[in-house]
Every structure is written in structure tokens, then in C-alpha cells.
Write an enzyme that holds these catalytic residues in place. Structure first.
Site, PDB file in Angstrom:
ATOM      1  CD  GLU A 180      -3.622  -6.902  -0.590  1.00  0.00           C
ATOM      2  OE1 GLU A 180      -4.361  -7.706  -0.013  1.00  0.00           O
ATOM      3  OE2 GLU A 180      -4.054  -5.942  -1.250  1.00  0.00           O
ATOM      4  CG  HIS A 209      -2.675  -2.225  -4.300  1.00  0.00           C
ATOM      5  ND1 HIS A 209      -3.880  -2.829  -4.565  1.00  0.00           N
ATOM      6  CD2 HIS A 209      -2.142  -2.896  -3.257  1.00  0.00           C
ATOM      7  CE1 HIS A 209      -4.076  -3.832  -3.715  1.00  0.00           C
ATOM      8  NE2 HIS A 209      -3.031  -3.907  -2.913  1.00  0.00           N
ATOM      9  CG  ASP A 261      -5.791   0.240  -4.605  1.00  0.00           C
ATOM     10  OD1 ASP A 261      -5.409  -0.685  -5.333  1.00  0.00           O
ATOM     11  OD2 ASP A 261      -5.910   0.111  -3.377  1.00  0.00           O
TER      12      ASP A 261
HETATM   13  C1  ACM Z   1      -4.889  -4.002   2.861  1.00  0.00           C
HETATM   14  O1  ACM Z   1      -5.994  -4.288   3.349  1.00  0.00           O
HETATM   15  N1  ACM Z   1      -4.504  -4.532   1.716  1.00  0.00           N
HETATM   16  C2  ACM Z   1      -3.999  -3.096   3.532  1.00  0.00           C
END
Ligand code: ACM
Ligand code: ZN
Length: 537
Positions: free
Chosen positions: A330, A266, A192
């Protein structure tokens, strides 16, 4: 027998499907022998370890036929088609405790149930005394027959080790408590923005520099469990050797690991060390605060796919399970909109927009995973711009993504944040609660009453709901004890949603059983939010 909230019929979590209690008891003392049929010796020894740990009893372990008198017998028996791949029978009479199942997995779950039938007196004080020698307590287990099998095949828990790093020993403890609850999928969120945690031989800098950041960040205070390198940087990573060790540890506990390698968003930990895979020149910093980063992998650069495919080649070698999670959540499109390479890709591929570019990205990765014999699973954003052919969808923003995917004939795992994110506060009374992500509240009752199969789905579509998962994001997790507190009792509740029939669920009865589970967690030195006070931390 009538079941009331004050008198639970059993002490087992998740509650078994069928329990038939009878008069009489099996007395468990040092004269009892554990006997095992061929191929079940390892489980018999594991049971002996657990009885020592939870009851202070040291029992002999022998092959079937080599012992007389009262016994706990383990055997493989395929005499009841209802049990499936994970079911078991547990029969207690005055003379015998018999654990039988068609598979090793089923037998493992029978063992977990037996451990949970040990009376609480055997547990009290055990975490303060060495786990050896007689307890002095009379250990009796009521005569009964349990026939049990799970409702769902995916009973998961996700841990984010990027924002807070947990070492191998802590991961094994996480797997131990999962196993106690018959949870069988460990979703390991390995990469991440806040750090890359898995050694990749082909790209050593991912862990040499991508695994470390300038400090703990996220407003957290460093403590004794915080990991620093020689240069004073916070972080850590797992070597491939350590990963193999954890995979084997999980296998022995019937847990499949689903590794997550995040893309196309990410990605800051990667871009920090290899900025050439971003849409701009950078520089990119490893994240130390909450928020969604605008810098993501460049989808127009062929080298990005080369990097990710080579990473996935090594990941696929390490994890024998069928799934690899590729994230997909995201991913802001701001950089792609301004990037000549990304725009050229949109044109050359005849794509409509950046959503379709994301879909192109995921589909291309799916083709690669296909070649490795792995299945792609991703967060529900992978629906945007068109879902990859065989993708499984993990529905986190709600259940809507899961419904949409199941209606299209795709498998789904339900983990809507309002029911399944264990990083939220456990009560409205926030002043008594530790720091939590997003300031949201998720009560025990909200987890316990979650129904993972939406009414919108027809009979055929329902079969695509593989199960559910509890997720823990760790930007606000200060240390392992804090992590445990956030997990329990809510993960126990989710284990019951995942394993037990929905009509078996009863919150008052669960809470009674949870009071007994707390003694087991004490033995394991696991922190929890107590059912009665709720205010200890
Ligand atoms: C997430 O909580 N962004 C999968
Ligand atoms: Zn780009």
C-alpha cells in the site's frame, strides 16, 4: 476404531498425523515422576509447570534413572527420519508416557500434545481456583502411540501493535497461545502510520514522539488497558531490553520472531518526527483513522536509505531469526510522481516508472539486509516493478501474488485476507459481533477449509509455499479481550491447516476438539467465540 464427529479420536489441535489407540490407560496422579535425559531438563520443568497449571498436579522432576514406578519420560531420539526437525513421538502405556524427538523443538511439541490429552475434568474450574493441590478428578490418558510432524515449516500469526499497542505481558500471552497450537512464527508488525513501537538508539525521537498520538483514535473508546504517557498521549513502545526479553521468551517456545519495519509506505510515524524523509515539507500527523496515507518515504533522497539502513542494523542485532519483513504494501505513488528528487532518481537509474522506483527501493534494502545476513520478506506488492533477487513474498491480497512468486522460484507465505485476516467479523450476524475492520466476514469454516497450496503450482513450485499465517490488524481492537475473541477459534483452525495433513482435516471433528480447547483457553483466561453459542463477547 471408527471415527465419528461425536467421538473424536483425540482432543489435540492441530490434529496429529498418526494416532494408534490401544486398550488401557495411564493414570496420572501425584506419584508419577517426570524424568528427563541430558539437555531436556528445561522442558521437563516446563511440563511440570503445565501439569500444575492444567491439572493441579505437582510432580517431581528427576534425571532419567533416578526414579522408579510410573513416569513421564523425556528423551532425544533420532530413530525415525520422517520426524524431521519438528516431529515427535508420544507413547502412552499403563506404566509410562514417553515423549521423544530428534530435536528440542519436536520434544516441545510432544509436550504440547500431552497437555492436550489431559481430560477436560482436570480443566474445569481451574481458572477460578489456584493452580495447586489435587483436583480430586481421576486423570486418565488412553494408551496410544502418536507419531507426528508438521506439514509446513511456517506456521505464523501476525499482530499489529501500531494501531493498538499491546504491552510485553500481553505479547507473552499471545506467544503462549501460539505455542499451545504449535505455531512457530510471530510476525510482529512494529511500525506503521499509527505509531512506531521499537526503540532505536540512533533515532530516539522515533519512540519519544513517534510512539505516541493525540488519542486512541479509530473510533475506539479508551479503557483500563489503554496506555497513555505523562502528556496524555496514547501509545507505547518496546525498549530494546524488552525486545530481547520477548525474543528469549519466544525462543523457549520454539517461536521465531519476524519483525516488520514498514517501507516505503505506512511511514507517517517516522515522517511526523523526521519530516525531512518525506517528499514534501509536511507537517505529517500520526494516523488516528483508517485509510492509506499518500505521504510515504522519499525514494529520491539518499538520507532516507541511510535512516532505514541504520534502523535495520539495530533491528537485525535484536532478532536472531533469518527474516526481516520490510512491509512494501500500500504505497501510493502520488507524492513520488510530483517529487523532483524521486523523478531525478527514476531518470538517473533508467527506471520506467514509479513501480520500478519502488522495486529499486526494495532491492536496495535487500542488498543491505543481505550484508547483515538477513533475508527480506515483504507483502505481495513487492512484485510490482520487479521482485528483489531473494525476496520471500507474503501473499495477502489473494493467493495470486504467491502463485506468481512461486512460479518465479521464490518462497512464499500464504495469508490471503479472505481466509486469513482474523480482524474480520466472525459471522454474518454482525449485531452480535464486536466492531471489526473493513466490515468483512471470515467464518470459522472459511479459515478451516483454506488450502494454502494452489492447484496452479507444479511439484517443484509447491515446495516454495513455506506455509501460512493468520493476521490481526488492530484499528478496531478495543482491548486484549477483544483481540482474543477475534483470534479464537479461527487461529486454532489455521494452526490445523498449517500443521496437519490436509486429508486429516474434518470440520465437525475439529469443532468437537475445539470444545475441549475452550476449557484450556478458560484456564489461560483467554476469551474466544464459543463453538456452540457464538454470541458471547
Ligand atoms: C495489508 O493488509 N495491508 C498487508
Ligand atoms: Zn520524493
Amino acid at each position: 476404531m471408527t471415527i465419528t464427529a461425536d467421538m473424536p479420536q483425540t482432543s489435540i489441535i492441530p490434529i496429529p498425523r498418526e494416532i494408534c489407540l490401544r486398550a488401557g490407560v495411564f493414570r496420572l496422579d501425584a506419584s508419577v515422576c517426570i524424568t528427563f535425559a541430558p539437555s531436556t531438563g528445561a522442558l521437563a520443568r516446563m511440563l511440570a509447570d503445565r501439569l500444575k497449571q492444567f491439572a493441579g498436579l505437582v510432580l517431581a522432576v528427576k534425571p532419567t534413572g533416578a526414579a522408579e514406578g510410573r513416569q513421564i519420560m523425556l528423551s532425544i531420539a533420532d530413530d525415525d527420519a520422517r520426524l524431521g526437525r519438528e516431529g515427535y513421538k508420544l507413547e502412552v502405556t499403563c506404566e509410562r508416557v514417553s515423549l521423544s524427538a530428534p530435536t528440542e523443538a519436536g520434544l516441545f511439541y510432544a509436550l504440547q500434545s500431552l497437555v492436550q490429552l489431559l481430560p477436560v475434568q482436570s480443566l474445569q474450574g481451574r481458572h477460578q481456583t489456584p493452580a495447586a493441590g489435587a483436583t480430586g478428578a481421576m486423570l486418565e490418558i488412553a494408551n496410544q502411540t502418536i507419531v507426528d510432524w508438521p506439514r509446513f515449516s511456517w506456521r505464523g500469526a501476525m499482530l499489529d501493535v501500531s494501531r493498538h499497542f499491546f504491552n510485553v505481558e500481553q505479547i507473552k500471552q499471545f506467544l503462549d497461545v501460539m505455542a499451545l497450537h504449535k505455531l512457530n512464527v510471530f510476525h510482529w508488525h512494529l511500525t506503521d502510520d499509527a505509531g512506531w513501537r521499537i526503540q532505536i538508539y540512533r533515532y530516539p525521537r522515533l519512540t519519544e514522539d513517534g510512539a505516541w498520538r493525540a488519542g486512541v483514535g479509530f473510533g475506539l473508546v479508551a479503557d483500563a488497558t489503554t496506555a497513555y504517557d505523562q502528556r496524555g498521549r496514547y501509545g507505547g513502545y518496546y525498549t530494546q531490553q524488552q525486545i530481547r526479553d520477548v525474543v528469549d521468551y519466544a525462543r523457549q517456545r520454539q517461536i521465531t520472531i519476524v519483525p516488520e519495519i514498514e517501507m516505503p509506505g505506512h511511514a507517517l510515524a517516522v515522517l511526523h518526527v523526521y519530516p525531512e524523509y518525506g517528499c514534501t515539507d509536511g507537517p505529517f500527523d500520526i494516523q488516528m483513522f483508517s485509510g492509506i496515507a499518500e505521504d510515504v518515504f522519499c525514494a529520491g533522497n539518499e538520507a532516507t536509505f541511510e535512516l532505514l539502513e541504520q534502523v535495520l542494523d539495530e533491528v537485525a542485532q535484536l532478532f536472531p531469526g533469518p527474516y526481516i519483513h520490510i512491509g512494501g504494501d500500500e504505497c501510493p505513488k502520488k507524492r513520488w510522481k510530483a517529487c523532483p528528487k524521486c523523478q531525478a532518481r527514476i531518470t538517473s537509474q533508467g527506471l520506467k516508472d514509479e513501480d520500478e522506483l519502488q522495486s529499486y527501493f526494495i532491492k536496495r534494502i535487500e542488498r543491505h539486509l543481505d550484508g547483515l545476513g538477513k533475508r527480506l520478506i515483504g507483502w505481495d506488492e513487492i512484485l510490482e516493478g520487479g521482485l528483489a533477487a531473494n525476496a520471500t513474498v507474503m501473499s495477502w491480497r489473494g493467493v495470486e501474488g504467491g502463485i506468481e512468486a512461486a512460479q518465479m522460484g521464490h518462497d512464499v507465505v500464504m495469508t490471503p485476507h479472505k481466509r486469513c485476516y482474523l480482524n474480520f467479523h466472525q459471522s454474518q450476524d454482525k449485531k452480535f459481533e464486536p466492531m471489526a475492520v473493513w466490515e468483512d466476514v471470515l467464518t470459522l469454516e472459511q479459515t478451516y477449509t483454506f488450502e494454502p497450496v494452489p492447484a496452479e503450482l507444479n511439484e517443484q513450485q509447491r515446495k516454495h509455499v513455506l506455509g501460512l499465517q493468520g493476521n490481526i490488524w488492530t484499528e478496531c481492537i478495543a482491548d486484549p479481550k477483544h483481540l482474543q475473541y477475534m483470534m479464537f477459534p479461527r487461529l486454532s483452525a489455521l494452526s490445523e491447516v498449517a500443521w496437519s495433513q490436509d486429508q486429516r482435516r474434518n470440520l465437525a471433528d475439529f469443532c468437537q476438539r475445539m470444545r475441549q480447547m475452550q476449557f484450556r483457553l478458560d484456564v489461560l483466561d483467554i476469551r474466544y467465540r464459543a463453538i456452540d453459542t457464538g454470541k458471547q463477547m
